[in-house]
Motif scaffolding. Structure first.
Motif, PDB file in Angstrom:
ATOM      1  N   TYR A   1      34.167  -0.410 114.330  1.00 35.38           N
ATOM      2  CA  TYR A   1      35.405  -0.795 115.000  1.00 35.38           C
ATOM      3  C   TYR A   1      36.566  -0.652 114.021  1.00 35.38           C
ATOM      4  O   TYR A   1      36.512  -1.144 112.892  1.00 35.38           O
ATOM      5  N   ASP A   2      37.627   0.009 114.475  1.00 38.29           N
ATOM      6  CA  ASP A   2      38.743   0.363 113.596  1.00 38.29           C
ATOM      7  C   ASP A   2      39.711  -0.815 113.436  1.00 38.29           C
ATOM      8  O   ASP A   2      40.834  -0.812 113.929  1.00 38.29           O
ATOM      9  N   ASP A   3      39.250  -1.829 112.744  1.00 36.46           N
ATOM     10  CA  ASP A   3      40.082  -2.991 112.430  1.00 36.46           C
ATOM     11  C   ASP A   3      39.565  -3.564 111.124  1.00 36.46           C
ATOM     12  O   ASP A   3      38.543  -4.264 111.092  1.00 36.46           O
ATOM     13  N   GLN A   4      40.239  -3.248 110.027  1.00 41.49           N
ATOM     14  CA  GLN A   4      39.762  -3.651 108.718  1.00 41.49           C
ATOM     15  C   GLN A   4      39.728  -5.163 108.555  1.00 41.49           C
ATOM     16  O   GLN A   4      38.871  -5.705 107.844  1.00 41.49           O
ATOM     17  N   ALA A   5      40.650  -5.862 109.203  1.00 45.39           N
ATOM     18  CA  ALA A   5      40.661  -7.319 109.097  1.00 45.39           C
ATOM     19  C   ALA A   5      39.410  -7.924 109.727  1.00 45.39           C
ATOM     20  O   ALA A   5      38.789  -8.841 109.161  1.00 45.39           O
TER      21      ALA A   5
ATOM     22  N   GLN B   1      36.520  -6.302 110.217  1.00 49.35           N
ATOM     23  CA  GLN B   1      35.376  -5.895 109.410  1.00 49.35           C
ATOM     24  C   GLN B   1      35.251  -6.776 108.171  1.00 49.35           C
ATOM     25  O   GLN B   1      34.148  -7.227 107.822  1.00 49.35           O
ATOM     26  N   ALA B   2      36.364  -7.030 107.501  1.00 49.30           N
ATOM     27  CA  ALA B   2      36.334  -7.856 106.296  1.00 49.30           C
ATOM     28  C   ALA B   2      35.921  -9.291 106.616  1.00 49.30           C
ATOM     29  O   ALA B   2      35.174  -9.927 105.848  1.00 49.30           O
TER      30      ALA B   2
ATOM     31  N   SER C   1      32.136  -9.354 107.213  1.00 51.56           N
ATOM     32  CA  SER C   1      31.448  -9.155 105.943  1.00 51.56           C
ATOM     33  C   SER C   1      31.480 -10.422 105.103  1.00 51.56           C
ATOM     34  O   SER C   1      30.476 -10.797 104.480  1.00 51.56           O
TER      35      SER C   1
ATOM     36  N   ARG D   1      24.913  -5.131 103.976  1.00 52.77           N
ATOM     37  CA  ARG D   1      26.097  -4.447 104.491  1.00 52.77           C
ATOM     38  C   ARG D   1      26.272  -4.836 105.953  1.00 52.77           C
ATOM     39  O   ARG D   1      25.364  -4.655 106.760  1.00 52.77           O
TER      40      ARG D   1
ATOM     41  N   THR E   1      28.457  -4.550 109.566  1.00 56.66           N
ATOM     42  CA  THR E   1      29.321  -3.621 110.292  1.00 56.66           C
ATOM     43  C   THR E   1      29.555  -4.123 111.706  1.00 56.66           C
ATOM     44  O   THR E   1      28.603  -4.492 112.405  1.00 56.66           O
TER      45      THR E   1
END
Length: 493
Positions: A68-72, A74-75, A78, A96, A98
């Motif tokens: 999913y194209d949302d770094q916030a 994803q972070a 994680s 890892r 995702t």
């Protein structure tokens, strides 16, 4: 619907890689389960597990629409996962995490510490604690090395079947054994699921979360499954790859998880509902542009630039490999696409390639909004009685678009005209039309005095049982109303 592919089954992929490792290294034998201390039989070393996970990770991304194209987001996931791993028996394993760009409610793990959750699952979860319960469960599968154990059992079945085939001179025996192995690997055993629940609860409570969150999410998952089946008019959808198809989430598991939660500590713990929901505000809900959108009775694919509509009464569902629609009488429409291998006429394609195993009759050339096509019919026998099939193929240039119309024979005549309209509703859309189509996004609303489920459900996407869908999305009981000042989720453009 994506570019045509086989339905993804992650651990079926692991089977092949593990078989290669088996041939290279031989039987690994018994080892100690790092999470439970028990002796288990595996054919894969921890190093081989990590290699398998790394090799299969790109394939998982390809099958589930990528990350999913949302770094916030994803972070965030994680960081949440890392906190749980730190409270596990393998704190040093490089996990890892995702978030997959898929509307399906799904979570799974590959050997070696690769853990996946879909944005569809995140949308259903009601709090950070519920999401942590799901991730903790998947971490439990990894720390207990369940993937390696499943691999060992499946390869063992194939090995025995292969030997039987050689001894008997019957290759069919080996093929049957291989199929059994694949089916065995599709899901974990009941014992492994309960073990992962137990480990997940352990990690959840060690990290300070409310252990009851695991049971609350399982209950919500069950409610969603029941509602989906009711809307589809079917007890199950065998083509739908979801958390329920790989993890047997039954009411017994809900009760056992709840009972286990009461014994994990003094109770309480973090829930983090409001902060979690605020993070979801604006997340894509349902299908992405690359997957196409269900808009009531209409399916539109802005990326591939086409659309069609199904008859009244049919419920549309966008799947991984196909778009499906079901009517109350059991009639089904299946739509997919295939890459054209040649510029053969559509009638020849329907008769000799796509429908080669069917005794098709009334083969006819058609034209659908300027595109050449062909159709043919046949009748098959099922346990429920005779069913009429009509195959329609349309040459869309870069792809062949295909409809299968399956109707109980006693209802075919009265549906013929409506299904013809579906065929001829298929059309290309312009770039401007495609640009007007936008994904749904999850929105968070603070409940005001006077807000009721009936009122708030009007904000839900078009489709049947809006109130029931709103309740399931927000974990509300059948007669429960949201409290003023609380947060609820809905979806809008």
């Amino acid at each position: 619907m994506k570019t045509p592919s086989r339905l993804p089954r992650p651990f079926a992929v692991v089977l092949l890689a593990g078989a290669i490792a088996f041939g290279a290294t031989g039987l690994t034998g018994c080892s100690t389960n790092p999470a439970t201390g028990q002796q288990v039989f595996t054919l894969m070393s921890p190093e081989e597990e990590r290699k398998v996970g790394a090799a299969e990770h790109p394939k998982i991304l390809a099958e589930f629409g990528g990350a999913y194209d949302d770094q916030a987001i994803q972070a965030y996931v994680s960081q949440l996962g890392a906190g749980l791993v730190a409270n596990s028996e393998q704190a040093g394993l490089p996990f890892r995490f995702t978030v997959l760009d898929s509307p399906m409610v799904n979570a799974f793990a590959l050997p070696g510490g690769y853990v996946y959750v879909t944005r569809g699952l995140m949308a259903l979860a009601e709090s950070e604690a519920e999401l942590a319960g799901v991730i903790g469960h998947e971490i439990g599968h990894v720390t207990a090395r369940h993937g390696a154990q499943q691999q060992g059992r499946a390869v063992g079945v194939e090995l025995i079947a292969g030997l039987l085939g050689v001894l008997s001179g019957n290759s069919g025996v080996a093929q049957a054994g291989s199929a059994i192995g694949g089916l065995y690997l599709r899901s974990y055993s009941r014992e492994q699921e309960f073990e992962a629940d137990s480990l997940g609860l352990r990690y959840l409570t060690r990290d300070g979360y409310d252990p009851g969150a695991m049971a609350s999410f399982l209950s919500k998952l069950r409610d969603k499954s029941k509602l989906d089946a009711e809307i589809l008019g079917s007890a199950a959808d065998p083509d739908e790859f979801s958390l329920l198809s790989t993890h047997p989430r039954t009411i017994d598991r809900v009760k056992e998880a709840a009972a286990a939660a009461t014994g994990t500590g003094p109770g309480g713990g973090r829930v983090e509902r409001e902060g979690y929901l605020r993070r979801l505000d604006g997340m894509i809900y349902g299908d992405s542009p690359e997957q196409g959108y269900v808009r009531g009775r209409r399916f539109v694919h802005p990326t591939l630039r086409f659309e069609f509509a199904v008859p009244p009464g049919y419920v549309l569902v966008n799947g991984t490999s196909a778009v499906k629609a079901r009517a109350p009488d059991g009639s089904v429409i299946i739509f997919d696409s295939a890459k054209p291998e040649s510029r053969a006429a559509m009638r020849a394609y329907v008769q000799r390639r796509w429908g080669a195993r069917l005794a098709l009759a009334d083969l006819t050339d058609i034209e659908v909004n300027g595109m050449p096509g062909a159709t043919g019919v046949t009748r098959i026998r099922t346990d429920s009685g005779p069913v009429d099939l009509r195959l329609v193929a349309i040459d869309g240039g870069a792809a062949i678009y295909r409809f299968v119309f399956a109707t109980p024979s006693d209802s075919t005549a009265r549906q013929t005209e409506a299904l013809q309209r579906t065929t001829f509703s298929f059309r290309r859309i312009s770039e401007a039309e495609a640009a007007r189509e936008h994904p749904l996004r999850l929105r968070i609303h603070t409940v005001r005095p006077g807000d009721t489920v009936a009122r708030l459900a009007r904000w839900m996407p078009e489709g049947p049982q809006a109130e029931a869908r709103f309740r399931v999305l927000n974990g509300l009981a059948p007669d429960e109303e949201p409290a003023p000042g609380s947060l609820v989720k809905y979806a809008s453009y």
